[in-house]
Motif scaffolding. Structure first.
Motif, PDB file in Angstrom:
ATOM      1  N   THR A 101      13.647  -0.833 -41.517  1.00 25.88           N
ATOM      2  CA  THR A 101      12.236  -0.981 -41.156  1.00 25.88           C
ATOM      3  C   THR A 101      11.892   0.013 -40.057  1.00 25.88           C
ATOM      4  OG1 THR A 101      12.798  -2.719 -39.566  1.00 25.88           O
ATOM      5  CG2 THR A 101      12.110  -3.429 -41.770  1.00 25.88           C
ATOM      6  N   PRO A 102      10.627   0.421 -39.950  1.00 26.56           N
ATOM      7  CA  PRO A 102      10.219   1.384 -38.921  1.00 26.56           C
ATOM      8  C   PRO A 102       9.939   0.700 -37.588  1.00 26.56           C
ATOM      9  CG  PRO A 102       8.360   0.845 -40.302  1.00 26.56           C
ATOM     10  CD  PRO A 102       9.541   0.116 -40.892  1.00 26.56           C
ATOM     11  N   ALA A 103       9.738   1.502 -36.565  1.00 32.72           N
ATOM     12  CA  ALA A 103       9.312   1.017 -35.253  1.00 32.72           C
ATOM     13  C   ALA A 103       7.841   1.360 -35.051  1.00 32.72           C
ATOM     14  CB  ALA A 103      10.157   1.642 -34.152  1.00 32.72           C
ATOM     15  N   TRP A 104       7.133   0.487 -34.318  1.00 32.13           N
ATOM     16  CA  TRP A 104       5.704   0.675 -34.077  1.00 32.13           C
ATOM     17  C   TRP A 104       5.393   0.629 -32.590  1.00 32.13           C
ATOM     18  CZ3 TRP A 104       2.996  -3.274 -37.879  1.00 32.13           C
ATOM     19  CH2 TRP A 104       3.115  -2.795 -39.191  1.00 32.13           C
ATOM     20  N   PHE A 105       4.463   1.491 -32.175  1.00 29.00           N
ATOM     21  CA  PHE A 105       3.797   1.334 -30.887  1.00 29.00           C
ATOM     22  C   PHE A 105       2.643   0.356 -31.089  1.00 29.00           C
ATOM     23  CE2 PHE A 105       5.626   5.588 -30.166  1.00 29.00           C
ATOM     24  CZ  PHE A 105       6.130   5.429 -28.885  1.00 29.00           C
ATOM     25  N   ILE A 106       2.460  -0.560 -30.129  1.00 27.68           N
ATOM     26  CA  ILE A 106       1.364  -1.527 -30.171  1.00 27.68           C
ATOM     27  C   ILE A 106       0.544  -1.395 -28.898  1.00 27.68           C
ATOM     28  CG2 ILE A 106       0.744  -3.987 -30.228  1.00 27.68           C
ATOM     29  CD1 ILE A 106       1.873  -3.004 -32.857  1.00 27.68           C
ATOM     30  N   GLY A 107      -0.782  -1.446 -29.043  1.00 25.39           N
ATOM     31  CA  GLY A 107      -1.670  -1.394 -27.888  1.00 25.39           C
ATOM     32  C   GLY A 107      -2.979  -2.085 -28.209  1.00 25.39           C
ATOM     33  N   PRO A 108      -3.868  -2.253 -27.235  1.00 20.80           N
ATOM     34  CA  PRO A 108      -5.162  -2.897 -27.456  1.00 20.80           C
ATOM     35  C   PRO A 108      -5.999  -2.135 -28.485  1.00 20.80           C
ATOM     36  CG  PRO A 108      -4.689  -2.735 -25.110  1.00 20.80           C
ATOM     37  CD  PRO A 108      -3.667  -1.891 -25.808  1.00 20.80           C
ATOM     38  N   LYS A 109      -6.707  -2.881 -29.301  1.00 15.97           N
ATOM     39  CA  LYS A 109      -7.550  -2.269 -30.332  1.00 15.97           C
ATOM     40  C   LYS A 109      -8.649  -1.401 -29.736  1.00 15.97           C
ATOM     41  CE  LYS A 109      -6.976  -5.837 -33.900  1.00 15.97           C
ATOM     42  NZ  LYS A 109      -7.664  -6.871 -34.719  1.00 15.97           N
ATOM     43  N   ASP A 110      -9.138  -1.770 -28.540  1.00 19.31           N
ATOM     44  CA  ASP A 110     -10.274  -1.047 -27.952  1.00 19.31           C
ATOM     45  C   ASP A 110      -9.852   0.040 -26.973  1.00 19.31           C
ATOM     46  OD1 ASP A 110      -9.310  -2.609 -25.924  1.00 19.31           O
ATOM     47  OD2 ASP A 110     -11.213  -3.616 -25.472  1.00 19.31           O
ATOM     48  N   SER A 111      -8.555   0.391 -26.962  1.00 15.58           N
ATOM     49  CA  SER A 111      -8.092   1.406 -26.018  1.00 15.58           C
ATOM     50  C   SER A 111      -8.102   2.796 -26.649  1.00 15.58           C
ATOM     51  CB  SER A 111      -6.674   1.081 -25.535  1.00 15.58           C
ATOM     52  OG  SER A 111      -5.728   1.341 -26.549  1.00 15.58           O
ATOM     53  N   ASP A 112      -8.077   3.813 -25.794  1.00 12.87           N
ATOM     54  CA  ASP A 112      -8.034   5.196 -26.260  1.00 12.87           C
ATOM     55  C   ASP A 112      -6.721   5.509 -26.983  1.00 12.87           C
ATOM     56  OD1 ASP A 112     -10.521   5.627 -25.172  1.00 12.87           O
ATOM     57  OD2 ASP A 112      -9.748   6.497 -23.311  1.00 12.87           O
ATOM     58  N   LEU A 113      -5.721   4.659 -26.790  1.00 11.56           N
ATOM     59  CA  LEU A 113      -4.435   4.875 -27.452  1.00 11.56           C
ATOM     60  C   LEU A 113      -4.575   4.910 -28.963  1.00 11.56           C
ATOM     61  CD1 LEU A 113      -2.157   2.481 -25.351  1.00 11.56           C
ATOM     62  CD2 LEU A 113      -2.326   4.970 -25.157  1.00 11.56           C
ATOM     63  N   GLN A 114      -5.553   4.191 -29.472  1.00 11.51           N
ATOM     64  CA  GLN A 114      -5.722   4.106 -30.926  1.00 11.51           C
ATOM     65  C   GLN A 114      -6.128   5.453 -31.538  1.00 11.51           C
ATOM     66  OE1 GLN A 114      -4.689   1.543 -32.529  1.00 11.51           O
ATOM     67  NE2 GLN A 114      -4.347   0.289 -30.708  1.00 11.51           N
ATOM     68  N   GLN A 115      -6.512   6.422 -30.698  1.00  6.75           N
ATOM     69  CA  GLN A 115      -6.861   7.746 -31.206  1.00  6.75           C
ATOM     70  C   GLN A 115      -5.627   8.611 -31.419  1.00  6.75           C
ATOM     71  OE1 GLN A 115     -10.103   8.125 -31.984  1.00  6.75           O
ATOM     72  NE2 GLN A 115     -10.264   6.022 -31.200  1.00  6.75           N
ATOM     73  N   ALA A 116      -4.491   8.180 -30.879  1.00  9.75           N
ATOM     74  CA  ALA A 116      -3.257   8.957 -31.002  1.00  9.75           C
ATOM     75  C   ALA A 116      -2.621   8.708 -32.366  1.00  9.75           C
ATOM     76  CB  ALA A 116      -2.284   8.574 -29.891  1.00  9.75           C
ATOM     77  N   GLU A 117      -2.417   9.774 -33.116  1.00 14.49           N
ATOM     78  CA  GLU A 117      -1.864   9.655 -34.465  1.00 14.49           C
ATOM     79  C   GLU A 117      -0.481  10.280 -34.596  1.00 14.49           C
ATOM     80  OE1 GLU A 117      -4.721  11.308 -37.106  1.00 14.49           O
ATOM     81  OE2 GLU A 117      -6.186   9.699 -36.794  1.00 14.49           O
ATOM     82  N   THR A 118      -0.234  11.359 -33.926  1.00 12.92           N
ATOM     83  CA  THR A 118       1.063  12.031 -34.001  1.00 12.92           C
ATOM     84  C   THR A 118       1.891  11.679 -32.774  1.00 12.92           C
ATOM     85  OG1 THR A 118       0.355  14.010 -32.812  1.00 12.92           O
ATOM     86  CG2 THR A 118      -0.049  13.954 -35.199  1.00 12.92           C
ATOM     87  N   ILE A 119       3.190  11.947 -32.815  1.00 14.54           N
ATOM     88  CA  ILE A 119       4.024  11.645 -31.658  1.00 14.54           C
ATOM     89  C   ILE A 119       3.636  12.514 -30.470  1.00 14.54           C
ATOM     90  CG2 ILE A 119       5.877  13.244 -32.300  1.00 14.54           C
ATOM     91  CD1 ILE A 119       6.141   9.771 -30.580  1.00 14.54           C
ATOM     92  N   GLU A 120       3.153  13.721 -30.732  1.00 11.51           N
ATOM     93  CA  GLU A 120       2.691  14.574 -29.633  1.00 11.51           C
ATOM     94  C   GLU A 120       1.487  13.943 -28.949  1.00 11.51           C
ATOM     95  OE1 GLU A 120       3.345  15.641 -32.693  1.00 11.51           O
ATOM     96  OE2 GLU A 120       5.168  16.825 -32.340  1.00 11.51           O
TER      97      GLU A 120
END
Length: 211
Positions: free
Chosen positions: A111-130
């Motif tokens: 199974t893969p690993a996931w980053f989890i963060g708030p739905k309303d945070s700017d983190l959700q704009q990050a798509e690549t590992i960079e």
């Protein structure tokens, strides 16, 4: 960063050899008891989960009885080497570093690993590992100690403020309470949190990590 989960044994024990044991033999199985759905502890203090069911089925086919023993994650390999139990079934990924101390069977879950963060945070704009690396710079990121996920954060996201936890449940509690900006763990280990009322405002961001 696949979760190559495997039954782990010390060099002195091979499951194939155990097949010839008589029905009275007991196989002592070390597990964390705090990493659902693989292993967990119910309200009565009983060890439960997918790996407990799988272990019991293996023991049944071997003509043995499984005795599950709870062990904190950061001491799970030393306890095996010290003879507290015969094998480990505890959501353990196969790594070359671990192969230096212990022997693995064929893997039984990936199974893969996931980053989890708030739905309303700017983190959700990050798509690549960079992008994730840049977004998490200076952010508080939770991860379980002595895991491949800790190693990944230290190697690939060095700018993060990495917070180490003994248990996955502790990570989820601090994430929900706002004491963490994000966290990293196995995708299936996130299921209980994401499906709970406390986890409704959180979701995965960035790439699904494998390999």
């Amino acid at each position: 960063m696949n979760k190559f989960l495997s039954i782990v044994s010390g060099a002195a024990l091979a499951l194939s050899a155990a097949a010839g044991a008589n029905a009275q033999d007991v196989l002592r199985v070390g597990t964390e008891g705090a990493y659902p759905p693989y292993n967990a502890t119910d309200a009565s203090g009983n060890l439960i989960g997918f790996e407990v069911d799988l272990g019991n089925e293996i023991c049944k086919r071997l003509g043995m009885t499984c005795e599950f023993i709870a062990q904190d994650w950061d001491g799970i390999i030393p306890a095996l080497l010290n003879g507290r139990y015969d094998v480990i079934m505890a959501g353990m990924s196969i790594t070359e570093e671990r192969r230096q101390q212990i022997a693995f069977t064929q893997s039984y879950v990936t199974t893969p690993a996931w980053f989890i963060g708030p739905k309303d945070s700017d983190l959700q704009q990050a798509e690549t590992i960079e992008q994730v690396r840049e977004a998490l710079d200076g952010k508080a990121v939770g991860v379980q100690v002595a895991t491949i996920h800790q190693n990944f954060l230290q190697d690939e996201v060095p700018g993060a403020d990495i917070r180490l936890y003994d248990l996955q449940d502790q990570i989820a509690l601090d994430l929900a309470a706002g004491r963490l900006d994000a966290a990293l763990a196995d995708s299936t280990a996130w299921a209980p949190f994401l499906n709970s009322p406390e986890g409704q405002d959180f979701e995965m961001f960035g790439p699904s990590l494998t390999g």
